[in-house]
Design a protein around this motif. Structure first.
Motif, short mmCIF file in Angstrom:
data_model
loop_
_atom_site.label_atom_id
_atom_site.label_comp_id
_atom_site.label_asym_id
_atom_site.label_seq_id
_atom_site.Cartn_x
_atom_site.Cartn_y
_atom_site.Cartn_z
N ARG A 37 0.82 -1.21 0.00
CA ARG A 37 0.00 0.00 0.00
C ARG A 37 0.85 1.26 0.00
O ARG A 37 0.42 2.31 -0.48
CB ARG A 37 -0.94 -0.02 1.21
CG ARG A 37 -2.03 -1.08 1.09
CD ARG A 37 -2.93 -1.13 2.30
NE ARG A 37 -4.03 -2.08 2.08
CZ ARG A 37 -4.95 -2.37 3.01
NH1 ARG A 37 -4.89 -1.80 4.20
NH2 ARG A 37 -5.91 -3.23 2.73
N GLU A 67 -6.40 -3.39 -1.97
CA GLU A 67 -6.35 -1.93 -1.88
C GLU A 67 -7.37 -1.38 -0.90
O GLU A 67 -7.08 -0.45 -0.14
CB GLU A 67 -6.61 -1.32 -3.27
CG GLU A 67 -5.52 -1.59 -4.29
CD GLU A 67 -4.21 -0.90 -3.96
OE1 GLU A 67 -4.26 0.10 -3.20
OE2 GLU A 67 -3.16 -1.36 -4.43
N LYS A 68 -8.59 -1.95 -0.87
CA LYS A 68 -9.68 -1.36 -0.10
C LYS A 68 -10.02 -2.14 1.17
O LYS A 68 -10.76 -1.63 2.02
CB LYS A 68 -10.94 -1.27 -0.97
CG LYS A 68 -10.78 -0.45 -2.23
CD LYS A 68 -12.05 -0.43 -3.05
CE LYS A 68 -11.89 0.37 -4.34
NZ LYS A 68 -13.14 0.36 -5.15
#
Length: 355
Positions: A42, A91-92
């Motif tokens: 990230r 990512e989320k």
């Protein structure tokens, strides 16, 4: 009657795994990752997806090895391409950590927030900073809870505002040097008087008189706009000033140490020591010794023996150049790296002063 051992079908046991979970359309999806790799991905340090994911498979429950159904994937993500879905979850999604690990992270962040509050505040009666233990006790008294999804600096500013409602505490002032044309000097003095700024020195000689003052951080944005209108210059000497030893070396410019009082000369020595500690001898020791040294391709520097090579990998110098390498930027020397880090810290602090 013989008993047979029935093995579960379709289960995949994973060990030493970090789970990233995403809930979408009321359905929980999980992916199995390697520990300490999710944050690196990230932040942009890790680029190889295979180094992050243990398998490019979407699960309903990683610990039990239950795979997500294709119809659920299509309903939630619009596709059953597990590689693309893994990227979106990575990512989320929310990284799941164990209870003790989460407690340790919250405790560490609580300490970081208390340290920032201590650096940015003073006792208005004594003009001295509070101790770190006192700040932590006050934070417990207002029942402050750490939010792991917010930055420590942002939470520190919220803590300061809350503490000001209950205890005698205020923001430590900024130290600025203001230079304006001579005909607009009186306008500057009037405005500083309105802001209750503490003027520490004044130089009215020449066509551009200057003032060194200590100003409340809340007025910094207005002061910056005023100096632009007056066609003057604003220099930040320190983002946080305490009565006892403005000893935060990283918050000062090296030139200001030299031009300040004799107390600040000690800070120059400290800054030099920091450079000496982080610098790896790679310059003058060429020739025969160079053949015995190990070279770091990331920092483009020749190091010493294996022990020094290992220590170099733990240094801020190597970590900073590693981040630059991922952005395809050239490496910095030890001195340039330290200056770049200090500049980044100062710019980050300034963004927090515009409440």
């Amino acid at each position: 009657m013989s008993k047979t051992l029935v093995q579960p079908i379709g289960q995949k046991r994973l060990t030493n795994v970090a789970v990233v979970r995403l809930k979408k359309h009321g359905i929980r999806f999980e992916i199995a990752c390697y520990k300490n790799k999710v944050l690196s991905w990230r932040s942009g340090v890790e680029k190889d997806l295979d180094e992050v994911l243990q398998s490019q498979t979407v699960y309903s429950n990683v610990s039990k090895g239950i795979l997500a159904k294709s119809k659920e994937l299509i309903a939630a993500f619009g596709t059953d391409d597990q590689s693309k879905i893994c990227l979106e979850i990575l990512e989320k999604g929310e990284l799941q950590v164990a209870g003790k690990e989460r407690e340790s992270q919250l405790s560490s962040q609580f300490r970081d927030i208390a340290t920032i509050v201590m650096q940015k505040t003073i006792n208005p009666e004594t003009h001295h900073p509070y101790t770190i233990s006192m700040i932590e006790r006050l934070m417990h008294e207002i029942h402050f809870a750490v939010d792991p999804n917010q930055s420590s600096k942002k939470q520190a500013l919220e803590v300061i505002r809350e503490l000001q409602n209950h205890f005698p505490i205020k923001r430590s002032p900024m130290r600025l040097r203001l230079v304006v044309p001579e005909k607009r000097f009186s306008t500057l003095m009037e405005k500083l008087s309105d802001w209750n700024a503490n003027i520490t020195s004044k130089d009215e000689s020449g066509n551009e008189p200057s003032i060194v003052c200590e100003l409340e951080p809340g007025f910094f944005r207005d002061c910056d706009a005023m100096m632009r209108n007056l066609q003057g210059r604003l220099e930040i000497l320190a983002v946080s000033v305490h009565t006892e030893g403005d000893a935060h070396v990283s918050q000062y410019d090296t030139e200001e140490f030299i031009s300040s009082s004799s107390k600040d000369l000690d800070a120059v020595v400290q800054l030099g020591e920091r450079l000496h500690e982080q610098e790896i001898s790679a310059g003058d020791s060429r020739g025969q010794e160079q053949a015995k040294q190990i070279r770091c391709n990331t920092c483009d520097a020749a190091l010493g023996d294996a022990r020094q090579y290992r220590e170099h990998f733990k240094s801020d110098w190597h970590k900073h150049n590693l981040k630059r390498k991922t952005r395809q930027l050239p490496p910095l020397t030890a001195e340039e790296c330290l200056a770049d880090l200090e500049l980044g810290d100062s710019q980050g602090d300034l963004k927090e002063y515009s409440f």
